[in-house]
Motif scaffolding. Structure first.
Motif, PDB file in Angstrom:
ATOM      1  N   PHE A  38     -49.700  14.059 -20.035  1.00 19.61           N
ATOM      2  CA  PHE A  38     -48.791  14.437 -18.949  1.00 19.61           C
ATOM      3  C   PHE A  38     -49.562  14.817 -17.691  1.00 19.61           C
ATOM      4  CE2 PHE A  38     -45.191  14.970 -21.955  1.00 19.61           C
ATOM      5  CZ  PHE A  38     -44.242  14.281 -21.210  1.00 19.61           C
ATOM      6  N   PHE A  39     -50.672  15.527 -17.855  1.00 19.66           N
ATOM      7  CA  PHE A  39     -51.480  15.892 -16.694  1.00 19.66           C
ATOM      8  C   PHE A  39     -52.031  14.654 -15.999  1.00 19.66           C
ATOM      9  CE2 PHE A  39     -55.655  16.730 -14.851  1.00 19.66           C
ATOM     10  CZ  PHE A  39     -55.301  17.642 -13.873  1.00 19.66           C
ATOM     11  N   LEU A  40     -52.540  13.705 -16.781  1.00 20.41           N
ATOM     12  CA  LEU A  40     -53.071  12.476 -16.189  1.00 20.41           C
ATOM     13  C   LEU A  40     -51.982  11.677 -15.492  1.00 20.41           C
ATOM     14  CD1 LEU A  40     -55.577  11.360 -18.971  1.00 20.41           C
ATOM     15  CD2 LEU A  40     -56.115  12.347 -16.722  1.00 20.41           C
ATOM     16  N   LEU A  41     -50.802  11.605 -16.108  1.00 23.69           N
ATOM     17  CA  LEU A  41     -49.685  10.912 -15.472  1.00 23.69           C
ATOM     18  C   LEU A  41     -49.303  11.594 -14.157  1.00 23.69           C
ATOM     19  CD1 LEU A  41     -47.364  10.116 -18.517  1.00 23.69           C
ATOM     20  CD2 LEU A  41     -48.691   8.497 -17.159  1.00 23.69           C
ATOM     21  N   PHE A  42     -49.314  12.912 -14.155  1.00 23.90           N
ATOM     22  CA  PHE A  42     -49.008  13.647 -12.932  1.00 23.90           C
ATOM     23  C   PHE A  42     -50.097  13.438 -11.885  1.00 23.90           C
ATOM     24  CE2 PHE A  42     -49.539  17.539 -10.417  1.00 23.90           C
ATOM     25  CZ  PHE A  42     -48.321  17.546  -9.766  1.00 23.90           C
ATOM     26  N   TRP A  43     -51.331  13.539 -12.302  1.00 25.55           N
ATOM     27  CA  TRP A  43     -52.457  13.447 -11.381  1.00 25.55           C
ATOM     28  C   TRP A  43     -52.539  12.069 -10.705  1.00 25.55           C
ATOM     29  CZ3 TRP A  43     -55.378  16.932  -9.154  1.00 25.55           C
ATOM     30  CH2 TRP A  43     -56.536  16.524  -8.498  1.00 25.55           C
ATOM     31  N   PHE A  44     -52.290  11.018 -11.446  1.00 28.83           N
ATOM     32  CA  PHE A  44     -52.391   9.666 -10.907  1.00 28.83           C
ATOM     33  C   PHE A  44     -51.071   9.150 -10.339  1.00 28.83           C
ATOM     34  CE2 PHE A  44     -56.072   9.741 -13.825  1.00 28.83           C
ATOM     35  CZ  PHE A  44     -57.051   9.500 -12.883  1.00 28.83           C
ATOM     36  N   GLY A  45     -50.087  10.025 -10.191  1.00 27.21           N
ATOM     37  CA  GLY A  45     -48.856   9.667  -9.510  1.00 27.21           C
ATOM     38  C   GLY A  45     -47.918   8.765 -10.282  1.00 27.21           C
ATOM     39  N   TRP A  46     -47.959   8.808 -11.590  1.00 28.77           N
ATOM     40  CA  TRP A  46     -47.107   7.943 -12.398  1.00 28.77           C
ATOM     41  C   TRP A  46     -45.831   8.645 -12.849  1.00 28.77           C
ATOM     42  CZ3 TRP A  46     -51.798   6.373 -15.809  1.00 28.77           C
ATOM     43  CH2 TRP A  46     -52.596   5.483 -15.101  1.00 28.77           C
ATOM     44  N   GLY A  47     -45.510   9.733 -12.232  1.00 25.35           N
ATOM     45  CA  GLY A  47     -44.255  10.409 -12.543  1.00 25.35           C
ATOM     46  C   GLY A  47     -44.289  11.295 -13.771  1.00 25.35           C
ATOM     47  N   GLY A  48     -45.443  11.805 -14.124  1.00 21.23           N
ATOM     48  CA  GLY A  48     -45.534  12.679 -15.302  1.00 21.23           C
ATOM     49  C   GLY A  48     -44.664  13.907 -15.177  1.00 21.23           C
ATOM     50  N   ALA A  49     -44.615  14.486 -13.975  1.00 23.72           N
ATOM     51  CA  ALA A  49     -43.783  15.667 -13.762  1.00 23.72           C
ATOM     52  C   ALA A  49     -42.307  15.318 -13.893  1.00 23.72           C
ATOM     53  CB  ALA A  49     -44.074  16.274 -12.392  1.00 23.72           C
ATOM     54  N   LEU A  50     -41.921  14.182 -13.386  1.00 25.14           N
ATOM     55  CA  LEU A  50     -40.524  13.758 -13.474  1.00 25.14           C
ATOM     56  C   LEU A  50     -40.118  13.515 -14.929  1.00 25.14           C
ATOM     57  CD1 LEU A  50     -37.911  12.944 -12.038  1.00 25.14           C
ATOM     58  CD2 LEU A  50     -38.827  10.624 -11.923  1.00 25.14           C
ATOM     59  N   VAL A  51     -40.974  12.846 -15.686  1.00 19.75           N
ATOM     60  CA  VAL A  51     -40.688  12.583 -17.098  1.00 19.75           C
ATOM     61  C   VAL A  51     -40.582  13.901 -17.866  1.00 19.75           C
ATOM     62  CG1 VAL A  51     -41.616  11.567 -19.229  1.00 19.75           C
ATOM     63  CG2 VAL A  51     -41.751  10.301 -17.085  1.00 19.75           C
ATOM     64  N   TYR A  52     -41.511  14.834 -17.570  1.00 21.74           N
ATOM     65  CA  TYR A  52     -41.488  16.140 -18.235  1.00 21.74           C
ATOM     66  C   TYR A  52     -40.190  16.873 -17.931  1.00 21.74           C
ATOM     67  CZ  TYR A  52     -43.103  20.593 -20.088  1.00 21.74           C
ATOM     68  OH  TYR A  52     -43.226  21.727 -20.827  1.00 21.74           O
ATOM     69  N   LEU A  53     -39.782  16.892 -16.669  1.00 21.92           N
ATOM     70  CA  LEU A  53     -38.554  17.583 -16.285  1.00 21.92           C
ATOM     71  C   LEU A  53     -37.313  16.969 -16.948  1.00 21.92           C
ATOM     72  CD1 LEU A  53     -39.179  18.284 -12.508  1.00 21.92           C
ATOM     73  CD2 LEU A  53     -39.092  19.943 -14.377  1.00 21.92           C
ATOM     74  N   VAL A  54     -37.269  15.649 -17.009  1.00 22.30           N
ATOM     75  CA  VAL A  54     -36.138  14.983 -17.658  1.00 22.30           C
ATOM     76  C   VAL A  54     -36.099  15.342 -19.146  1.00 22.30           C
ATOM     77  CG1 VAL A  54     -35.214  12.732 -18.354  1.00 22.30           C
ATOM     78  CG2 VAL A  54     -35.955  13.107 -15.997  1.00 22.30           C
ATOM     79  N   LEU A  55     -37.264  15.303 -19.801  1.00 31.44           N
ATOM     80  CA  LEU A  55     -37.304  15.668 -21.223  1.00 31.44           C
ATOM     81  C   LEU A  55     -36.930  17.133 -21.424  1.00 31.44           C
ATOM     82  CD1 LEU A  55     -40.476  13.754 -22.440  1.00 31.44           C
ATOM     83  CD2 LEU A  55     -38.107  13.272 -23.016  1.00 31.44           C
ATOM     84  N   TRP A  56     -37.341  18.002 -20.510  1.00 25.48           N
ATOM     85  CA  TRP A  56     -37.013  19.416 -20.600  1.00 25.48           C
ATOM     86  C   TRP A  56     -35.497  19.618 -20.556  1.00 25.48           C
ATOM     87  CZ3 TRP A  56     -39.895  23.476 -17.107  1.00 25.48           C
ATOM     88  CH2 TRP A  56     -39.627  24.756 -17.553  1.00 25.48           C
ATOM     89  N   ILE A  57     -34.834  18.841 -19.729  1.00 20.34           N
ATOM     90  CA  ILE A  57     -33.379  18.952 -19.588  1.00 20.34           C
ATOM     91  C   ILE A  57     -32.655  18.303 -20.764  1.00 20.34           C
ATOM     92  CG2 ILE A  57     -31.419  18.179 -18.187  1.00 20.34           C
ATOM     93  CD1 ILE A  57     -33.334  18.466 -15.747  1.00 20.34           C
ATOM     94  N   VAL A  58     -33.134  17.152 -21.219  1.00 17.42           N
ATOM     95  CA  VAL A  58     -32.422  16.349 -22.213  1.00 17.42           C
ATOM     96  C   VAL A  58     -32.635  16.840 -23.645  1.00 17.42           C
ATOM     97  CG1 VAL A  58     -32.286  14.038 -23.222  1.00 17.42           C
ATOM     98  CG2 VAL A  58     -32.389  14.307 -20.758  1.00 17.42           C
ATOM     99  N   LEU A  59     -33.853  17.244 -23.982  1.00 16.24           N
ATOM    100  CA  LEU A  59     -34.151  17.621 -25.365  1.00 16.24           C
ATOM    101  C   LEU A  59     -33.564  18.992 -25.703  1.00 16.24           C
ATOM    102  CD1 LEU A  59     -37.900  16.588 -25.793  1.00 16.24           C
ATOM    103  CD2 LEU A  59     -35.871  15.407 -26.616  1.00 16.24           C
ATOM    104  N   PRO A  60     -32.922  19.100 -26.854  1.00 14.71           N
ATOM    105  CA  PRO A  60     -32.434  20.427 -27.271  1.00 14.71           C
ATOM    106  C   PRO A  60     -33.599  21.277 -27.761  1.00 14.71           C
ATOM    107  CG  PRO A  60     -31.991  18.819 -28.981  1.00 14.71           C
ATOM    108  CD  PRO A  60     -32.569  18.058 -27.810  1.00 14.71           C
ATOM    109  N   GLN A  61     -33.432  22.583 -27.668  1.00 16.72           N
ATOM    110  CA  GLN A  61     -34.458  23.499 -28.165  1.00 16.72           C
ATOM    111  C   GLN A  61     -34.273  23.673 -29.658  1.00 16.72           C
ATOM    112  OE1 GLN A  61     -34.981  26.895 -25.754  1.00 16.72           O
ATOM    113  NE2 GLN A  61     -35.998  28.071 -27.328  1.00 16.72           N
TER     114      GLN A  61
END
Length: 78
Positions: A38-61
């Protein structure tokens, strides 16, 4: 009968939302590897932060493993 594996956010292995811990549990790999990805995806601009945020919202705890743990921590805070 075998228990079905479900993808959920972790309540024990978490830094922010428990997404990496949940993915690590589901795929049976170390959550640090997923955090690095996720850090590498974020660092290289591939939307790692966006993917993380979507998973944070979609996945149940995942449900709490032991209700006693929650009660002990609330007593400590008092």
């Amino acid at each position: 009968m075998a228990q079905e594996k479900r993808l959920m956010r972790s309540t024990t292995d978490r830094w922010f939302g428990g997404v990496c811990g949940g993915l690590g549990d589901y795929f049976n790999i170390d959550s640090t590897v997923i955090r690095v990805v996720f850090f590498l995806l974020f660092w290289f601009g591939w939307g790692g932060a966006l993917v993380y945020l979507v998973l944070w919202i979609v996945l149940p705890q995942e449900p709490a493993a032991d209700i006693g743990i929650v009660q002990e921590t609330s007593q400590i805070a008092e």
